[in-house]
Design a protein around this motif. Structure first.
Motif, PDB file in Angstrom:
ATOM      1  N   LEU A  52       6.554 -14.122  -1.335  1.00  0.00           N
ATOM      2  CA  LEU A  52       6.063 -13.105  -0.412  1.00  0.00           C
ATOM      3  C   LEU A  52       5.128 -12.131  -1.136  1.00  0.00           C
ATOM      4  O   LEU A  52       4.073 -11.759  -0.606  1.00  0.00           O
ATOM      5  CB  LEU A  52       7.239 -12.348   0.196  1.00  0.00           C
ATOM      6  CG  LEU A  52       6.987 -11.688   1.554  1.00  0.00           C
ATOM      7  CD1 LEU A  52       6.760 -12.742   2.622  1.00  0.00           C
ATOM      8  CD2 LEU A  52       8.164 -10.811   1.954  1.00  0.00           C
ATOM      9  N   THR A  53       5.509 -11.741  -2.337  1.00  0.00           N
ATOM     10  CA  THR A  53       4.673 -10.826  -3.117  1.00  0.00           C
ATOM     11  C   THR A  53       3.357 -11.489  -3.505  1.00  0.00           C
ATOM     12  O   THR A  53       2.295 -10.842  -3.493  1.00  0.00           O
ATOM     13  CB  THR A  53       5.418 -10.356  -4.377  1.00  0.00           C
ATOM     14  OG1 THR A  53       6.648  -9.733  -3.989  1.00  0.00           O
ATOM     15  CG2 THR A  53       4.582  -9.358  -5.164  1.00  0.00           C
TER      16      THR A  53
ATOM     17  N   GLN B 251       2.546 -13.334   6.265  1.00  0.00           N
ATOM     18  CA  GLN B 251       2.382 -12.245   5.312  1.00  0.00           C
ATOM     19  C   GLN B 251       0.975 -12.250   4.722  1.00  0.00           C
ATOM     20  O   GLN B 251       0.376 -11.192   4.513  1.00  0.00           O
ATOM     21  CB  GLN B 251       3.425 -12.363   4.200  1.00  0.00           C
ATOM     22  CG  GLN B 251       3.438 -11.205   3.221  1.00  0.00           C
ATOM     23  CD  GLN B 251       3.903  -9.911   3.866  1.00  0.00           C
ATOM     24  OE1 GLN B 251       4.536  -9.934   4.916  1.00  0.00           O
ATOM     25  NE2 GLN B 251       3.591  -8.787   3.242  1.00  0.00           N
TER      26      GLN B 251
ATOM     27  N   GLN C  87       6.021  -4.658  -0.570  1.00  0.00           N
ATOM     28  CA  GLN C  87       4.888  -5.518  -0.217  1.00  0.00           C
ATOM     29  C   GLN C  87       3.626  -4.695   0.035  1.00  0.00           C
ATOM     30  O   GLN C  87       2.510  -5.134  -0.249  1.00  0.00           O
ATOM     31  CB  GLN C  87       5.230  -6.368   1.006  1.00  0.00           C
ATOM     32  CG  GLN C  87       6.354  -7.356   0.773  1.00  0.00           C
ATOM     33  CD  GLN C  87       6.143  -8.197  -0.475  1.00  0.00           C
ATOM     34  OE1 GLN C  87       5.080  -8.803  -0.657  1.00  0.00           O
ATOM     35  NE2 GLN C  87       7.144  -8.250  -1.332  1.00  0.00           N
TER      36      GLN C  87
ATOM     37  N   SER D  61       1.146 -11.374  -0.537  1.00  0.00           N
ATOM     38  CA  SER D  61       0.650 -10.018  -0.309  1.00  0.00           C
ATOM     39  C   SER D  61      -0.493  -9.680  -1.263  1.00  0.00           C
ATOM     40  O   SER D  61      -1.521  -9.130  -0.860  1.00  0.00           O
ATOM     41  CB  SER D  61       1.793  -9.008  -0.491  1.00  0.00           C
ATOM     42  OG  SER D  61       2.792  -9.193   0.484  1.00  0.00           O
TER      43      SER D  61
END
Length: 253
Positions: free
Chosen positions: A76-77, A143, A183, A80
């Protein structure tokens, strides 16, 4: 000289809003434009200034970070950070007139998400008879798209993250808030690297330093305050800020 303390207070408010529930750009960007900066420059400068505040908020929440659905924190990071960089490139490549034309509509879209995201989540849950459960790939893809928006404009991107996770995974907004802050820091940080190198944000160093200092204090304090304020009050503050800013942008034409 009066501009410096005003910009510092604006940075503190923006940093606190980002740490509490999102919407800091709604405060920072119009304030910098009001002080005479072109919209694209103001956008880049506000993003740079808000990074330390977002990092400060993420540090406060560091023990409460958790994966979002099936998506790991690292994936997820990465989405982002990558998306934030792509959005920053788009902002720097497109002419200033494109941003000026798009800004009111982006603000309006973010405001609608802020106002009706929770209701939409409940409606979808009722329609399917159970909370939705997005796959890890879908969460990461969503995301990335939001991060591109965040790198390009940033207004209410944190609120949109919560809306996506609430709608797609049934996550409670309060429980997901620590991850949202982390995030947000990743999106802003990658965009900031490009803005420092390729934009003219450093042409107003006093404004940048003033907003940066305020944002750090606001981000740190806001993360602590977020645990104490009632959720309805937070949503009301953000919605009023979003609606007011959107109206002002459309009036500017």
């Amino acid at each position: 000289m009066l501009e410096i303390p005003l910009v510092m207070l604006t940075g503190a408010a923006a940093g606190a809003l980002n740490a509490i529930g999102g919407g800091g750009t709604f405060v920072a960007l119009p304030a910098l434009v009001a002080f005479g900066l072109p919209p694209v420059t103001a956008n880049a400068l506000s993003r740079i200034a808000l990074v330390p505040g977002a990092v400060a908020g993420a540090w406060v929440y560091r023990r409460e970070l958790a994966p979002v659905g099936a998506a790991s924190m690292s994936s997820l990071t990465a989405a982002s950070a990558t998306g934030g960089g792509v959005g920053a490139v788009l902002l720097l490549m497109l002419p200033a007139s494109s941003f000026e034309a798009a800004a009111p509509w982006l603000l309006a879209f973010a405001t609608v998400v802020l106002a009706f995201g929770r209701r939409l989540s409940r409606a979808l849950g009722s329609a399917f008879g159970r909370p939705l459960s997005m796959s890890a790939r879908a969460v990461v893809a969503g995301q990335f798209v939001l991060a591109v928006y965040g790198g390009y404009f940033g207004g209410a991107v944190g609120i949109m993250m919560l809306a996506l996770w609430s709608i797609g995974l049934g996550l409670d907004a309060a429980a997901a808030n620590p991850m949202r802050v982390a995030q947000l820091a990743a999106v802003f940080l990658s965009a900031t690297v490009l803005f420092l190198v390729a934009s003219d944000a450093l042409s107003a160093p006093l404004l940048l330093v003033a907003m940066l200092c305020g944002a750090v204090a606001g981000g740190f304090a806001g993360a602590h305050l977020a645990r104490r304020l009632p959720a309805p009050l937070l949503r009301g503050i953000l919605l009023v800020t979003a609606v007011t800013t959107t109206v002002l942008y459309f009036l500017r034409g």
